[in-house]
Design a protein around this motif. Structure first.
Motif, mmCIF file in Angstrom:
data_model
loop_
_atom_site.group_PDB
_atom_site.id
_atom_site.type_symbol
_atom_site.label_atom_id
_atom_site.label_comp_id
_atom_site.label_asym_id
_atom_site.label_seq_id
_atom_site.Cartn_x
_atom_site.Cartn_y
_atom_site.Cartn_z
ATOM 1 N N VAL A 85 75.879 -1.710 -10.303
ATOM 2 C CA VAL A 85 76.589 -0.623 -10.990
ATOM 3 C C VAL A 85 78.054 -1.011 -11.196
ATOM 4 O O VAL A 85 78.707 -1.485 -10.265
ATOM 5 C CB VAL A 85 76.540 0.685 -10.168
ATOM 6 C CG1 VAL A 85 77.199 1.829 -10.940
ATOM 7 C CG2 VAL A 85 75.094 1.044 -9.815
ATOM 8 N N VAL A 115 77.694 -2.356 -5.977
ATOM 9 C CA VAL A 115 78.680 -1.642 -6.788
ATOM 10 C C VAL A 115 79.914 -2.520 -6.983
ATOM 11 O O VAL A 115 80.437 -3.087 -6.026
ATOM 12 C CB VAL A 115 79.101 -0.319 -6.106
ATOM 13 C CG1 VAL A 115 80.180 0.389 -6.927
ATOM 14 C CG2 VAL A 115 77.897 0.584 -5.909
ATOM 15 N N ALA A 163 82.135 4.407 -10.964
ATOM 16 C CA ALA A 163 80.885 3.763 -10.519
ATOM 17 C C ALA A 163 80.386 4.463 -9.255
ATOM 18 O O ALA A 163 79.186 4.745 -9.116
ATOM 19 C CB ALA A 163 81.120 2.276 -10.269
ATOM 20 N N VAL A 164 81.310 4.773 -8.336
ATOM 21 C CA VAL A 164 80.933 5.450 -7.087
ATOM 22 C C VAL A 164 80.475 6.881 -7.384
ATOM 23 O O VAL A 164 79.475 7.361 -6.845
ATOM 24 C CB VAL A 164 82.126 5.465 -6.101
ATOM 25 C CG1 VAL A 164 81.742 6.179 -4.807
ATOM 26 C CG2 VAL A 164 82.607 4.053 -5.814
ATOM 27 N N LEU A 216 79.502 -3.316 -1.653
ATOM 28 C CA LEU A 216 80.639 -3.237 -2.572
ATOM 29 C C LEU A 216 81.219 -4.632 -2.799
ATOM 30 O O LEU A 216 81.496 -5.351 -1.838
ATOM 31 C CB LEU A 216 81.744 -2.352 -1.974
ATOM 32 C CG LEU A 216 81.351 -0.954 -1.503
ATOM 33 C CD1 LEU A 216 82.523 -0.303 -0.759
ATOM 34 C CD2 LEU A 216 80.923 -0.086 -2.687
ATOM 35 N N LEU A 251 76.873 7.391 -8.353
ATOM 36 C CA LEU A 251 75.800 7.058 -7.408
ATOM 37 C C LEU A 251 74.872 8.232 -7.072
ATOM 38 O O LEU A 251 73.661 8.036 -6.965
ATOM 39 C CB LEU A 251 76.389 6.449 -6.120
ATOM 40 C CG LEU A 251 76.989 5.046 -6.271
ATOM 41 C CD1 LEU A 251 77.584 4.585 -4.942
ATOM 42 C CD2 LEU A 251 75.946 4.042 -6.765
#
Lengths: 418, 266
Positions: free
Chosen positions: A249, A397, A378-379, A92, A382
């Protein structure tokens, strides 16, 4: 590390120089504005070029980014999230740890400093959706002793009340916009009207990589510090996995955190770039902000000075959008994203409100990080990526902001004791 | 005659040291579709020399509160691009001969398809276009299509315009040059700015194309002031405001008379 903006003109392009001298990214971009604003845009082009070459300016901005914003922001190895999916290693990029809690400060501080030092203007107007850009702009203006007016739609003021209070604490004049859909697009209309009226002494501090040239390129350059840091941190075994990511991402509203993250990776052909739009209540519901995902409503158009994909009705009227996240609730998307998509250099998917909330909860529980609802998209996307990647892969991410501002919204959505 | 010629001739008819064309803007579909037609007909009787027929847009960023509210209402009344074209046709069928300019933001035109839009606009009786968010930098395509159809594409200038911009706009604008009198959005103002005389002179020095002044012109006295320095006086918000009252039709007619008298020098 004091190299935050040094590479701006080095991480160059993808084959040809974009934007061209008319501010075009291929068929996208441009300058569709009333004549009154043309001189201000020309001036902005000049000071952007001057600033980026100016040693004193760069030193001052670098120093503020380091000592005030807290850059570089960390790269976090999300071990429990990785374990949860049982797939690729997930990292992250922690823009939520930047001062004011989101990536927006990179752009706000850069533009404010440029305008103050080089142009000598002392009044700034800005639009805000989630309030993060408004807070960042109010912060930069407090720091640099500039007058700050922030336009915000009534709907957004209600759902992001803590940020309204924050802006006022920071000395900004927050003005409610009750025209149209009372969200981000109407706040932009009103900010532009203010700018047209007060252009000799006022700068419009646009918060995303959209609007008329030179905003898309200027905002991208100021935000590309995210991707430059992340790339270096990934490659360095002491801060990351010691390799480039296989997939990057980022959520895409106007697209500033995404373009800032993508741009330094554009010339790395092995790195998949994925933007995640707001799918709202689903594409078929027409209540979303997924410009690339809805072939019926998401068509080429012109909004707020730039040509790009725009959600609109059959008569060319701009559509009302919906997202649980105010920062992604916008009818158009930055022109460079449209070009990256055409060239198949980046892919765009969407994540619904429901998936975003699931992503929000997941990150809270697995990593002890409360993400902004924007970043939660974004998460939340996944799980869809997992069937496409192997456990040897590395995923990066962009965690563009923190979620404190969203607690009311999330509380209303998630049942108590959940 | 082409559309450009019709516009030039309507303005030339009023050109003089203290006279100018009276050019009302009115939004189609406001307060309702039939009322907008009736009001434009009454303005034609009152002495209008050219009409700017407004097409509504959801995000009118160059407009002040009065026109924002009016065009928003037109949208709520269900006005589509096609309806605005039909209104022009209706006015032509009713015997209105003054030139018509369509005043629209670019997206509805872009969405309709510029070529098809121009074709349908010609058929409806339009003579030209004013597109506030399409500066010459982005207008090439539209300009070529207009040239082929003989229609005017009117570009705008503002008090912030540099020497270079004045040269560019005057060399590319057809029909007339629309000079925005103030920094800001559309709307009535108490008085015209002091710099206006110099600004108009500066633009006129550069071109034979007529220079018409808009934004902030709202009464007969101001129309007369504009007439003594420019070739046309454009009035929008004041007429829209008049139309919005209980006796809208009468108020529009009497304001239009006052404005025409001011512009025409009597």
């Amino acid at each position: 590390m004091v190299d935050q903006i040094d590479a701006i003109f080095q991480a160059d392009d993808y084959g040809v120089h974009y934007p061209d001298s008319r501010g075009r990214f291929g068929p996208y971009g441009g300058k569709y504005v009333p004549e009154t604003l043309i001189p201000a845009l020309e001036e902005l082009e000049d000071i952007h070029a001057t600033a980026m070459q100016d040693e004193d300016f760069r030193t001052e901005l670098n120093s503020l980014l380091e000592t005030y914003v807290g850059r570089p922001t960390p790269l976090t190895h999300a071990r429990r999230l990785t374990e949860h999916f049982g797939g690729p290693e997930i990292y992250l990029k922690r823009e939520d740890l930047a001062h004011t809690g989101a990536h927006k400060i990179n752009n706000a501080l850069g533009q404010a400093l440029m305008v103050k030092r080089i142009l000598g203007k002392n009044r700034v107007v800005a639009e805000t959706g989630a309030g993060q850009h408004g807070v960042a702009t109010a912060t930069a203006c407090a720091l640099l002793d500039m007058e700050c007016v922030v336009y915000m739609g009534s709907v957004d003021m209600a759902r992001q009340a803590p940020n309204v209070f924050r802006m006022r604490l920071l000395g900004a004049d927050v003005r409610e916009v009750s025209s149209g859909s009372q969200t981000l697009k109407d706040a932009i209309n009103e900010a532009i009207r203010d700018w047209v009226t007060n252009v000799p002494d006022t700068h419009y501090l646009l918060g995303s990589a959209l609007g008329p040239h030179p905003f898309p390129v200027m905002v991208r350059n100021l935000q590309s510090v995210i991707g430059r840091e992340a790339r270096r941190q990934m490659l360095d075994p002491s801060t990351g996995p010691g390799q480039l990511p296989d997939v990057v991402v980022a959520c895409v509203g106007g697209g500033s955190n995404a373009i800032g993250m993508f741009y330094p990776f554009v010339m790395d052909p092995g790195v998949r770039l994925v933007g995640v739009e707001a799918g709202g209540r689903g594409i078929d519901s027409h209540e979303h902000a997924a410009r690339f995902a809805d072939p019926k409503m998401g068509r080429l158009g012109v909004l707020h000075g730039t040509r790009s994909y725009v959600l609109q009705d059959e008569d060319g009227q701009i559509a009302l959008t919906h997202s649980i996240s105010a920062g992604l609730d916008y009818a158009s998307v930055g022109p460079e994203h449209a070009l990256l998509r055409d060239r198949e250099r980046a892919e765009y998917f969407y994540c619904t409100d429901e998936q975003a909330l699931a992503g929000f909860e997941l990150l809270c529980r697995q990593e002890g990080i409360i993400p902004a609802l924007e970043s939660a998209h974004a998460v939340g996307w996944l799980p869809e990526l997992m069937s496409d990647v192997s456990s040897d892969d590395v995923v990066l991410v962009s965690l563009s902001g923190r979620g404190d501002k969203d607690l009311d919204t999330v509380m209303a959505e998630l049942s108590p004791g959940h | 005659m082409t559309g450009v010629e019709r516009i030039r001739s309507a303005i030339a008819n009023r050109q003089g040291d203290t006279t100018a064309a009276f050019m009302p803007y009115f939004p189609s579909g406001f307060p309702s579709r039939p009322e907008s037609v009736a009001m434009m007909r009454s303005m034609a009787d009152a002495g209008a020399d050219l009409f700017e027929i407004g097409f509504p847009f959801s995000d009118p960023l160059a407009d002040g509160p009065t026109i924002q509210a009016a065009t928003h209402r037109a949208l709520l009344n269900g006005m589509k691009t096609r309806d605005c074209l039909d209104i022009a046709k209706e006015l032509r069928d009713a015997g209105i001969t003054q030139p018509f300019c369509a005043m629209s933001y670019y997206n509805p035109i872009f969405n309709y398809g510029p070529d098809r839009f121009i074709e349908d606009a010609v058929r409806a009786g339009f003579d030209g276009f004013i597109i506030p968010d399409l500066p010459p930098d982005e207008g090439q395509e539209m300009e070529e299509a207009c040239r082929e159809a003989g229609l005017a594409l009117v570009y705008l200038l503002a008090p912030s315009s540099s020497r270079e911009r004045i040269e560019l706009v005057t060399s590319r604008s057809t029909g007339f040059v629309y000079l925005v009198s103030v920094l800001g959005t559309t709307g009535a103002r108490a008085s015209l700015p002091d710099y206006l005389t110099d600004l108009v002179a500066q633009v006129r020095a550069d071109t034979d194309t007529p220079v018409c002044v808009g934004f902030g012109v709202s009464n007969g006295v101001q129309a007369a002031q504009v007439a003594s320095i420019a070739d046309g006086a454009i009035v929008g918000s004041a007429l829209v405001k008049a139309a919005d009252g209980p006796d809208g039709a009468d108020a529009v007619k009497s304001l239009a008379r006052e404005l025409a008298r001011g512009a025409h020098g009597h």
